[in-house]
Design a protein around this motif. Structure first.
Motif, PDB file in Angstrom:
ATOM      1  N   SER A  89      34.814  37.044  31.504  1.00 22.61           N
ATOM      2  CA  SER A  89      34.738  38.317  30.779  1.00 22.61           C
ATOM      3  C   SER A  89      36.132  38.935  30.634  1.00 22.61           C
ATOM      4  N   TRP A  90      37.136  38.297  31.239  1.00 21.38           N
ATOM      5  CA  TRP A  90      38.503  38.803  31.163  1.00 21.38           C
ATOM      6  C   TRP A  90      39.434  37.629  30.858  1.00 21.38           C
ATOM      7  N   GLU A  91      40.680  37.926  30.560  1.00 22.79           N
ATOM      8  CA  GLU A  91      41.628  36.875  30.139  1.00 22.79           C
ATOM      9  C   GLU A  91      42.135  36.091  31.345  1.00 22.79           C
ATOM     10  N   ILE A 126      46.333  29.484  44.255  1.00 26.10           N
ATOM     11  CA  ILE A 126      47.115  29.636  45.501  1.00 26.10           C
ATOM     12  C   ILE A 126      48.182  30.685  45.176  1.00 26.10           C
ATOM     13  N   GLU A 127      47.931  31.944  45.576  1.00 28.86           N
ATOM     14  CA  GLU A 127      48.783  33.030  45.074  1.00 28.86           C
ATOM     15  C   GLU A 127      49.301  33.950  46.185  1.00 28.86           C
ATOM     16  N   ARG A 128      50.414  34.615  45.862  1.00 23.11           N
ATOM     17  CA  ARG A 128      51.001  35.705  46.667  1.00 23.11           C
ATOM     18  C   ARG A 128      51.270  35.328  48.128  1.00 23.11           C
ATOM     19  N   PRO A 129      51.978  34.227  48.399  1.00 24.52           N
ATOM     20  CA  PRO A 129      52.259  33.813  49.780  1.00 24.52           C
ATOM     21  C   PRO A 129      53.158  34.822  50.504  1.00 24.52           C
ATOM     22  N   ASP A 176      37.874  30.778  38.709  1.00 23.43           N
ATOM     23  CA  ASP A 176      37.195  31.961  38.161  1.00 23.43           C
ATOM     24  C   ASP A 176      37.258  33.140  39.149  1.00 23.43           C
ATOM     25  N   TYR A 177      38.003  32.987  40.204  1.00 23.79           N
ATOM     26  CA  TYR A 177      38.244  34.031  41.221  1.00 23.79           C
ATOM     27  C   TYR A 177      36.946  34.474  41.942  1.00 23.79           C
ATOM     28  N   SER A 178      35.962  33.565  42.002  1.00 26.65           N
ATOM     29  CA  SER A 178      34.700  33.937  42.655  1.00 26.65           C
ATOM     30  C   SER A 178      34.719  33.648  44.165  1.00 26.65           C
ATOM     31  N   ARG A 180      41.248  39.197  47.778  1.00 22.75           N
ATOM     32  CA  ARG A 180      41.969  38.635  46.611  1.00 22.75           C
ATOM     33  C   ARG A 180      43.459  38.988  46.763  1.00 22.75           C
ATOM     34  N   ASP A 181      44.042  39.755  45.827  1.00 26.55           N
ATOM     35  CA  ASP A 181      45.487  40.050  45.957  1.00 26.55           C
ATOM     36  C   ASP A 181      45.767  40.560  47.369  1.00 26.55           C
ATOM     37  N   MET A 182      46.831  40.042  47.977  1.00 27.66           N
ATOM     38  CA  MET A 182      47.041  40.363  49.395  1.00 27.66           C
ATOM     39  C   MET A 182      48.516  40.418  49.739  1.00 27.66           C
ATOM     40  N   ARG A 222      42.786  48.991  43.216  1.00 23.20           N
ATOM     41  CA  ARG A 222      44.204  48.674  43.398  1.00 23.20           C
ATOM     42  C   ARG A 222      44.376  47.228  43.832  1.00 23.20           C
ATOM     43  N   GLU A 223      45.508  46.636  43.433  1.00 23.65           N
ATOM     44  CA  GLU A 223      45.841  45.273  43.877  1.00 23.65           C
ATOM     45  C   GLU A 223      47.353  45.125  43.960  1.00 23.65           C
ATOM     46  N   ALA A 224      47.849  43.877  44.110  1.00 19.76           N
ATOM     47  CA  ALA A 224      49.285  43.596  44.225  1.00 19.76           C
ATOM     48  C   ALA A 224      49.959  44.441  45.310  1.00 19.76           C
ATOM     49  N   SER A 250      44.619  45.000  36.226  1.00 20.93           N
ATOM     50  CA  SER A 250      44.539  44.746  34.776  1.00 20.93           C
ATOM     51  C   SER A 250      45.025  43.333  34.490  1.00 20.93           C
ATOM     52  N   GLY A 251      44.614  42.420  35.344  1.00 25.40           N
ATOM     53  CA  GLY A 251      44.955  41.011  35.144  1.00 25.40           C
ATOM     54  C   GLY A 251      46.456  40.815  35.126  1.00 25.40           C
ATOM     55  N   TRP A 252      46.949  40.039  34.162  1.00 26.23           N
ATOM     56  CA  TRP A 252      48.380  39.762  34.067  1.00 26.23           C
ATOM     57  C   TRP A 252      49.136  40.885  33.368  1.00 26.23           C
ATOM     58  N   ASP A 253      48.399  41.873  32.834  1.00 28.93           N
ATOM     59  CA  ASP A 253      49.070  42.944  32.083  1.00 28.93           C
ATOM     60  C   ASP A 253      49.563  44.047  33.015  1.00 28.93           C
ATOM     61  N   SER A 308      56.130  45.245  34.775  1.00 29.60           N
ATOM     62  CA  SER A 308      56.019  44.280  35.869  1.00 29.60           C
ATOM     63  C   SER A 308      54.907  44.691  36.843  1.00 29.60           C
ATOM     64  N   GLN A 309      54.691  43.845  37.824  1.00 28.25           N
ATOM     65  CA  GLN A 309      53.665  44.108  38.844  1.00 28.25           C
ATOM     66  C   GLN A 309      54.255  43.819  40.230  1.00 28.25           C
ATOM     67  N   SER A 310      54.027  44.700  41.172  1.00 26.99           N
ATOM     68  CA  SER A 310      54.606  44.581  42.515  1.00 26.99           C
ATOM     69  C   SER A 310      54.235  43.279  43.226  1.00 26.99           C
ATOM     70  N   ARG A 359      57.180  39.816  36.151  1.00 29.12           N
ATOM     71  CA  ARG A 359      56.937  40.086  34.740  1.00 29.12           C
ATOM     72  C   ARG A 359      56.183  38.893  34.214  1.00 29.12           C
ATOM     73  N   TRP A 360      54.858  39.007  34.236  1.00 32.07           N
ATOM     74  CA  TRP A 360      54.037  37.861  33.860  1.00 32.07           C
ATOM     75  C   TRP A 360      54.101  37.611  32.361  1.00 32.07           C
ATOM     76  N   ASN A 361      54.131  36.337  32.004  1.00 32.19           N
ATOM     77  CA  ASN A 361      53.949  35.941  30.605  1.00 32.19           C
ATOM     78  C   ASN A 361      52.614  35.211  30.589  1.00 32.19           C
TER      79      ASN A 361
END
Ligand code: GAL
Length: 331
Positions: free
Chosen positions: A73-75, A119-122, A143-145, A175-177, A224-226, A244-247, A281-283, A300-302
């Motif tokens: 349902s999201w990008e 595998i994110e945000r080590p 799918d982040y489930s 999730r984001d941690m 909140r995340e990141a 807001s995803g990658w935005d 950008s995102q923290s 700065r995600w692309n």
């Protein structure tokens, strides 16, 4: 002057020089940033470990074609999980490539760290008692489930790290941690939980390898995340983004008198043009340098070409409890 005083002075001078270089030579955000081998630094959602006078940068390796996961349902733009990279530096400006700190599994699709997974945000911290380096990292399905947090260990800072397992702290989604180690040696996981509606903070066991039962819910229903946590003059600070995803969106600073204390939102710490998007950008992390001086690391995600995402590192200052991040576009 005796030898140990000379040594202390030398350490002090070189750390002052490194700090001055780091605050004056922040990354040119629009440029691609190269390591000692002339390759682009590939370390997204990064964290920095400072150990024995060396900085170790850990980040997500994003390489290959970006694809959109169907029926979401999201990008949900993704690249195959490339594992976690490590770079080292004495001055935060010149970075040596140390290799892949946590390698993804290429064959077993049921593995948490298979290339098809997230595998994110080590974030890496050092445990003085066990003399182990401990990496915590967001582990998910594409799918982040799955919403788990994984842990890996190594006897040396740059790795390689051995993946142990993933968990949901106290049965709660993660999730984001990020990870925060306090001056007294206690360490905490900070993660988006409850379908990303509410963050939680959970104290880690003494060996930092598992969550304890001691956890709190913060920023309830704020989405909140990141998270990026830091401490100054006995106060604890937490920068987060909205989901807001990658935005990009506006960062918010929260403050507390103790990690497990009452967290109060204080508004956007970014000032000036583009503050409303955290300078596009995102923290990902806040690195302490010396008294009242920090570096704010962000992505700065692309989203349609994730491999080409960039970083910004900006000075973060605290004066009389007032936190400010100003844009600085310079070499
Ligand atoms: C963001 C998150 C990133 C990544 C992305 C996936 O909200 O901060 O780390 O998970 O979502 O869309």
């Amino acid at each position: 002057m005796n030898r140990s005083i000379i040594n202390i002075l030398c350490c002090l001078i070189s750390s002052l020089i490194a700090t001055a270089q780091a605050t004056n030579n922040l990354l040119p955000p629009f440029e691609k940033w190269k390591d000692d081998k002339g390759n682009f630094i590939n370390a997204h959602g990064a964290g920095v470990l400072s150990y024995n006078g060396t900085y170790y940068l850990f980040g997500e390796i994003k390489k290959g074609k970006t694809h959109l996961v169907p029926n979401q349902s999201w990008e949900d733009y993704r690249v195959d999980a490339g594992g976690i990279s490590c770079y080292s530096s004495k001055d935060l400006v010149h970075w040596k490539y140390e290799g892949i700190a946590l390698a993804p599994n290429k064959t077993d699709s049921t593995s948490d760290i298979h290339i098809s997974k997230v595998i994110e945000r080590p974030k890496v911290i050092y445990n003085k008692r066990t003399k182990q380096f401990v990496m915590w990292v967001h582990i998910d399905k594409e799918d982040y489930s799955y919403a788990h947090i994984g842990v890996a260990v190594s006897n040396s800072p740059a790795g390689p790290y051995k993946y142990l397992q993933s968990v949901q702290p106290n049965g709660q989604q993660s999730r984001d941690m990020t990870v925060f180690k306090d001056d007294n040696g206690k360490a905490y996981l900070i993660y988006s939980s409850e379908n990303n509606n509410t963050m939680q903070i959970c104290e880690l066991s003494n060996d930092y390898l598992s969550p304890t039962k001691n956890y709190i819910r913060i920023l309830e229903n704020q989405r909140r995340e990141a998270p990026a946590m830091f401490k100054h003059d006995g106060k604890y600070y937490l920068i987060t983004s909205l989901c807001s995803g990658w935005d990009p969106n506006a960062a918010i600073l929260s403050v507390a008198d103790s990690v497990m204390g009452n967290w109060v939102q204080r508004g956007n710490p970014c000032v000036g043009k583009d503050a409303a998007t955290t300078f596009n950008s995102q923290s990902s992390f806040v690195l302490p340098l010396n008294k009242g001086k920090f570096i704010f690391l962000a992505d700065r995600w692309n989203k349609t070409n994730l491999e080409d995402s960039r970083y910004i590192w900006l000075p973060l200052t605290i004066n009389n409890g007032n936190v400010e991040i100003k844009y600085k576009d310079e070499k």
